[in-house]
Design an enzyme around this catalytic site. Structure first.
Site, PDB file in Angstrom:
ATOM      1  N   GLU A  91       0.821  -1.216   0.000  1.00  0.00           N
ATOM      2  CA  GLU A  91       0.000   0.000   0.000  1.00  0.00           C
ATOM      3  C   GLU A  91       0.852   1.262   0.000  1.00  0.00           C
ATOM      4  OE1 GLU A  91      -3.179  -0.553  -0.438  1.00  0.00           O
ATOM      5  OE2 GLU A  91      -2.691  -2.686  -0.314  1.00  0.00           O
ATOM      6  N   HIS A 227     -14.620  -1.925  -0.870  1.00  0.00           N
ATOM      7  CA  HIS A 227     -13.680  -0.879  -0.437  1.00  0.00           C
ATOM      8  C   HIS A 227     -14.310  -0.032   0.667  1.00  0.00           C
ATOM      9  CE1 HIS A 227      -9.711   0.341  -1.840  1.00  0.00           C
ATOM     10  NE2 HIS A 227      -9.992   1.591  -1.494  1.00  0.00           N
ATOM     11  N   ASN A 233      -7.825  -0.529   3.134  1.00  0.00           N
ATOM     12  CA  ASN A 233      -8.629  -1.648   2.646  1.00  0.00           C
ATOM     13  C   ASN A 233      -7.783  -2.839   2.205  1.00  0.00           C
ATOM     14  OD1 ASN A 233     -11.576  -0.531   2.493  1.00  0.00           O
ATOM     15  ND2 ASN A 233     -10.308   1.090   1.651  1.00  0.00           N
ATOM     16  N   GLY A 234      -6.659  -2.572   1.557  1.00  0.00           N
ATOM     17  CA  GLY A 234      -5.805  -3.674   1.125  1.00  0.00           C
ATOM     18  C   GLY A 234      -5.270  -4.469   2.290  1.00  0.00           C
ATOM     19  N   ILE A 236      -6.424  -4.603   5.436  1.00  0.00           N
ATOM     20  CA  ILE A 236      -7.496  -5.290   6.152  1.00  0.00           C
ATOM     21  C   ILE A 236      -8.022  -6.458   5.325  1.00  0.00           C
ATOM     22  CG2 ILE A 236      -9.820  -5.046   7.116  1.00  0.00           C
ATOM     23  CD1 ILE A 236      -9.126  -2.150   7.773  1.00  0.00           C
ATOM     24  N   ARG A 238      -6.384  -8.364   3.206  1.00  0.00           N
ATOM     25  CA  ARG A 238      -5.473  -9.509   3.273  1.00  0.00           C
ATOM     26  C   ARG A 238      -5.468 -10.128   4.666  1.00  0.00           C
ATOM     27  NH1 ARG A 238      -3.225  -6.074  -0.442  1.00  0.00           N
ATOM     28  NH2 ARG A 238      -2.037  -4.862   1.079  1.00  0.00           N
ATOM     29  N   TYR A 269      -2.436  -9.323  -9.520  1.00  0.00           N
ATOM     30  CA  TYR A 269      -3.386  -9.323  -8.402  1.00  0.00           C
ATOM     31  C   TYR A 269      -4.529  -8.343  -8.676  1.00  0.00           C
ATOM     32  CZ  TYR A 269      -4.899  -7.991  -3.603  1.00  0.00           C
ATOM     33  OH  TYR A 269      -5.619  -7.675  -2.477  1.00  0.00           O
TER      34      TYR A 269
END
Length: 404
Positions: A91, A227, A233-234, A236, A238, A269
């Site tokens: 991120e 989102h 967000n990324g 959380i 994962r 991804y």
């Protein structure tokens, strides 16, 4: 975002959005609203099911290894911190792995902003794991709790910290412009809040009837597509993968580190996630996800085995050197959980005096288990280089593999 890419989607629909962006520019555009997840697995090819089966087997082998470790919690911190460092790097927040592992040796005020943000992830994950241990189900409330800890003390700690976002966001745009964004998630409001609750209800109930790997892949897609937060967000999303696998019983101990594999395939991804929205291409996403999960399990298992091997080698070194006293052995045994020590940290953990801790540390330096990290007489720190080498490899798997 190009609306034409999503006009014939089978996984969601386009909704019109209007408003004023962060630069006071009025906009009228579209956002993608995903449909709720279903009660059965999507149609998958045999190749993808084989990848899913391999991932399940890898999760089982990792779980078996965890059960054979006398104290699996000892390995939780280094694997969690490696995950924190990598998932934050995905991120755009980077802190060197050594700094993340050695963070407890520094005063909190001496930590960089990036390091504090990475450590927030560690605290948020530990909070979530403790909640599962207490029998609390995953929920929209628990996600908000995770978010609040994750953004604490960062620029993202706004009035929306710990709550579902109340503004429109865009992913991959230039200057927040919607028309140049790679993807525009659904608008804020009661429908978004309801969609997040529906997702977490699905995770806690409907998904239990599905293959756990497939369910984790579907939940991750849905979370990232919704989102739901202004930031984080990324990370959380994962973390939700590991939480989901633990809650479903597919993973017995949260030792899994998944972000390094995805970090080195960031482009694919993102493309695989978007292809589910644009083309309903679940097969490609789930196959990719399952492959990454299996490889991450294999890498984590190798790391666990290597750390236990180093721990056994330390025991042999101590015995060969004829060192007596339990404190030397206690320090060596703990190094696989934290490769950095000071006399003060050892004293605090063991209850021994700082002088006794210092003497034991120096014995380990003499036989090559530890080496001095700093030369400041008032705050000498020591590191276990063999443990560090293993953890660095874990956070940088298949460096030779090309990014896609």
């Amino acid at each position: 975002m190009d609306p034409q890419l999503f006009e014939h989607s089978t996984t969601g629909s386009l909704v019109t959005i209007t408003g004023t962006d962060a630069r006071a520019r009025e906009y009228k555009h579209v956002a993608f609203q995903p449909y709720p997840l279903g009660s059965s697995e999507p149609a998958l090819t045999g190749t993808t099911w084989r990848a899913v089966s391999e991932a399940r087997g890898a999760l089982g082998r990792l779980g078996q290894a965890g059960r054979q470790i006398p104290d699996p919690s000892l390995l939780r911190q280094p694997t969690l911190r490696a995950e924190a460092q990598s998932t934050s790097a995905l991120e755009g927040t980077f802190a060197p792995l050594d700094d993340v592992l050695a963070a407890d040796l520094a005063e909190p005020e001496a930590r960089s902003a990036s390091l504090r943000e990475v450590l927030n992830y560690v605290e948020a994950a530990e909070t979530a794991f403790a909640s599962l241990d207490e029998g609390r189900p995953l929920s929209a409330v628990s996600l908000c709790e995770i978010h609040q800890v994750l953004v604490r003390g960062t620029p993202a700690e706004t009035s929306d910290a710990g709550r579902i976002r109340r503004v429109q966001v865009a992913i991959g745009g230039h200057g927040g412009a919607l028309h140049t964004a790679r993807f525009v998630p659904p608008p804020p409001g009661v429908e978004l809040e309801a969609a997040v609750r529906d997702l977490m209800d699905w995770v806690g109930s409907t998904s239990r009837a599905l293959d756990p790997v497939v369910a984790a892949a579907m939940a991750h897609y849905q979370f990232e597509t919704l989102h739901p937060f202004n930031d984080g967000n990324g990370r959380i999303g994962r973390l939700l993968v590991v939480l989901h696998l633990v809650a479903s019983g597919a993973l017995t101990h949260p030792l899994l580190t998944i972000s390094p594999w995805f970090e080195h395939r960031r482009g694919e991804y993102q493309d695989r996630l978007r292809a589910v929205s644009s083309d309903g291409h679940w097969d490609g996403w789930i196959g990719f996800f399952a492959t990454g999960l299996a490889e991450s399990c294999h890498q984590t298992l190798r790391t666990v085995e290597d750390l236990l091997g180093v721990q056994a080698a330390y025991t042999d070194q101590i015995r060969a050197a004829g060192l007596t006293g339990g404190l030397v052995r206690d320090i060596a045994d703990r190094l696989i959980g934290n490769p950095f020590v000071t006399a003060t940290s050892v004293s605090g953990l063991t209850g021994k005096t700082p002088q006794a801790a210092r003497n034991a540390i120096l014995r380990l330096v003499e036989i090559g288990v530890l080496r001095e990290r700093t030369r400041r007489s008032y705050a000498r720190a020591y590191e276990a280089p063999d443990v560090l080498d293993i953890l660095r490899r874990q956070s940088s798997p298949d460096r030779s593999a090309p990014d896609t």
